[in-house]
Write a protein that holds these residues in place. Sequence first.
Motif, short mmCIF file in Angstrom:
data_model
loop_
_atom_site.label_atom_id
_atom_site.label_comp_id
_atom_site.label_asym_id
_atom_site.label_seq_id
_atom_site.Cartn_x
_atom_site.Cartn_y
_atom_site.Cartn_z
N GLU B 200 -13.31 35.27 25.45
CA GLU B 200 -14.52 34.45 25.34
C GLU B 200 -14.28 33.11 26.04
OE1 GLU B 200 -17.43 35.30 24.05
OE2 GLU B 200 -16.68 37.30 23.54
N MET B 201 -14.65 33.06 27.32
CA MET B 201 -14.36 31.85 28.11
C MET B 201 -15.17 30.65 27.62
SD MET B 201 -11.99 32.78 30.02
CE MET B 201 -11.28 34.42 29.99
N GLY B 202 -16.37 30.94 27.10
CA GLY B 202 -17.19 29.86 26.57
C GLY B 202 -16.49 29.17 25.41
N PHE B 203 -15.89 29.97 24.54
CA PHE B 203 -15.16 29.42 23.40
C PHE B 203 -13.97 28.60 23.89
CE2 PHE B 203 -11.64 29.76 20.36
CZ PHE B 203 -12.23 29.30 19.20
N ALA B 204 -13.26 29.14 24.87
CA ALA B 204 -12.08 28.45 25.40
C ALA B 204 -12.48 27.08 25.95
CB ALA B 204 -11.42 29.29 26.50
N ARG B 205 -13.55 27.08 26.71
CA ARG B 205 -13.99 25.84 27.34
C ARG B 205 -14.42 24.81 26.30
NH1 ARG B 205 -16.37 24.07 32.26
NH2 ARG B 205 -16.28 26.06 33.34
N GLU B 206 -15.11 25.29 25.27
CA GLU B 206 -15.70 24.37 24.30
C GLU B 206 -14.71 23.89 23.25
OE1 GLU B 206 -19.26 24.37 20.98
OE2 GLU B 206 -19.08 26.08 22.34
N VAL B 207 -13.85 24.80 22.78
CA VAL B 207 -13.04 24.49 21.60
C VAL B 207 -11.59 24.17 21.93
CG1 VAL B 207 -12.36 25.32 19.31
CG2 VAL B 207 -14.57 25.97 20.25
N ALA B 208 -11.07 24.76 23.02
CA ALA B 208 -9.63 24.64 23.27
C ALA B 208 -9.22 23.21 23.63
CB ALA B 208 -9.21 25.59 24.39
N ASP B 209 -8.04 22.81 23.16
CA ASP B 209 -7.42 21.60 23.68
C ASP B 209 -6.64 21.92 24.94
OD1 ASP B 209 -8.10 19.70 21.52
OD2 ASP B 209 -6.97 21.14 20.30
N TYR B 210 -6.01 23.10 24.92
CA TYR B 210 -5.27 23.56 26.09
C TYR B 210 -5.62 25.01 26.36
CZ TYR B 210 -2.48 19.41 25.33
OH TYR B 210 -2.09 18.11 25.15
N VAL B 211 -5.69 25.35 27.62
CA VAL B 211 -5.89 26.74 28.02
C VAL B 211 -4.67 27.15 28.83
CG1 VAL B 211 -7.28 28.34 29.38
CG2 VAL B 211 -8.40 26.54 28.04
N LEU B 212 -4.15 28.34 28.50
CA LEU B 212 -3.00 28.88 29.22
C LEU B 212 -3.44 30.14 29.93
CD1 LEU B 212 -0.55 28.69 26.25
CD2 LEU B 212 -0.21 27.49 28.37
N TYR B 213 -3.15 30.22 31.22
CA TYR B 213 -3.45 31.45 31.93
C TYR B 213 -2.17 32.25 32.12
CZ TYR B 213 -4.34 34.75 35.62
OH TYR B 213 -4.40 35.90 36.34
N MET B 214 -2.17 33.46 31.61
CA MET B 214 -0.98 34.31 31.73
C MET B 214 -1.21 35.41 32.74
SD MET B 214 0.77 34.87 28.02
CE MET B 214 2.23 35.65 28.70
N HIS B 215 -0.15 35.71 33.49
CA HIS B 215 -0.22 36.77 34.48
C HIS B 215 1.15 37.43 34.56
CE1 HIS B 215 -1.67 38.88 38.02
NE2 HIS B 215 -0.55 38.55 38.65
N GLU B 216 1.17 38.73 34.35
CA GLU B 216 2.41 39.51 34.43
C GLU B 216 3.57 38.87 33.67
OE1 GLU B 216 3.08 40.41 38.53
OE2 GLU B 216 1.40 41.83 38.60
N GLY B 217 3.29 38.49 32.43
CA GLY B 217 4.36 38.04 31.55
C GLY B 217 4.80 36.60 31.74
N GLN B 218 4.06 35.86 32.56
CA GLN B 218 4.41 34.46 32.75
C GLN B 218 3.20 33.57 32.56
OE1 GLN B 218 6.13 35.02 36.66
NE2 GLN B 218 8.12 34.34 35.86
#
Lengths: 220, 245
Positions: B200-218
Amino acid sequence: MIEILHFFDVFTSSLDVFIDGLWITLKLSVVSLFIAIIIGLFFAILKISNIKPLQWIADGYIWIVRGTPLIVQIFILFYGLTDILLIPMFWAGAAGLAFHSGAYIAEIIRGAIQSIDQGQKEAARSLGMTKSLSMRRIILPQAFRRAVPSLGNQFIIGIKDSSLVSFIGMQDLFGVASTMGSNTFDFFPYFLTVAVYYLLIVLVLTFVVNKVEKRLAVSD
Amino acid sequence: MDGKEMLRVEQLNKSFGDLNVLKGVDLTVNESDVVVLIGASGSGKSTLLRCLNFLELKNSGRIIVEGEQVEPKTHDLNKVREKVGMVFQHFNLFPHKTVLGNVIEAPIQVKGIDKKEAMEEGKALLNKVGLGDKYDVYPSKLSGGQKQRVAIARALAMKPDIMLFDEPTSALDPELVGEVLTTMKELAQDGMTMVVVTHEMGFAREVADYVLYMHEGQIVEYGHPSEIFDNPKEERTRAFLNSVL
């Protein structure tokens, strides 16, 4: 027609002797199935443990029970227990039946435990519950619910199998029928009579199992 | 502005057989932070979350919970899990217990709280998540959104310091997603420390203090939501966001 009347005559006149046999059959069934549930639960938990030697013990037990006729198991336990350990005949018979049913109940319970969604265990553990607490409070209650129909079936088999204890001399329902038949040389009506007793016991048990199933279904 | 450190992960590695699912993950979560993990399925975000309360055991690296490095061999993980609540994608409510029964089970059995007290607290929590009229109902009678809110109340009943959410809305019908997100938002506003795996990207944008993007275990990129969503530095982040937004 004469045969049918004769059967009713035997049935009604033999009530008092069969009552004693009925009592022994019921006592034996209840005691042996109670012990069998404990044995079954124990070996089911060995089988789902991650410890290989424990699994082997459970596999060995189930292999022995499934691989030998019940009558042989009863004879071995009877001659072993009553001759060597001086255990009363009733308890030797009960031990033989419990030893036998326990293996089948172990497999029923193991299957039921393994059919419970892995997420249930994870939810319980994530709340800080120990392995044994989550087994006792979360997994087993659900597994037992799921196992009720199969357990009921196994109880019915156990009650009918209890007739084999007559071969070690117990006067259970079947033992009474055999004795009365031999004494009077009038086998047919007595075996017909004993069949009616077993049918009635199984009828009552089926009714009880259905009731239990319905009651447990409130959460579904 | 940064609160006390609640959770730190250093060089976390986890593999299933030959498959390396987490490759040297570092992460710090401070008190009252809401950290949202995003990324494609198979990127390791759920595995990371499950490592944090030791439902999966790491192969190497350190996990430090409230200042104490936790090693599965020497620590009582049950004690750690009491402090780290978890909400699952498939709710995992106990079907043989009523809604209130689900909520009071662990406080009574694990913490040894008096049943009466646990029931009062449980009812208060259920009222808070909007299920004050469902105490005696069995989970099978609830909608997915209601189930998930019970699951949140159940986790909160242990008074955890940190809450983990593993795709809490992914199994819900679209019209039921909102009520669960609202409950989570309220929780964040109350100052709960949260780590959330979600699509839920809307939730991430609105509520998150930090967003982490993970790709292939990193962890490829992390930052404030505005940085990640409006101005991603990494090409892979941009490609992922383009595919989901």
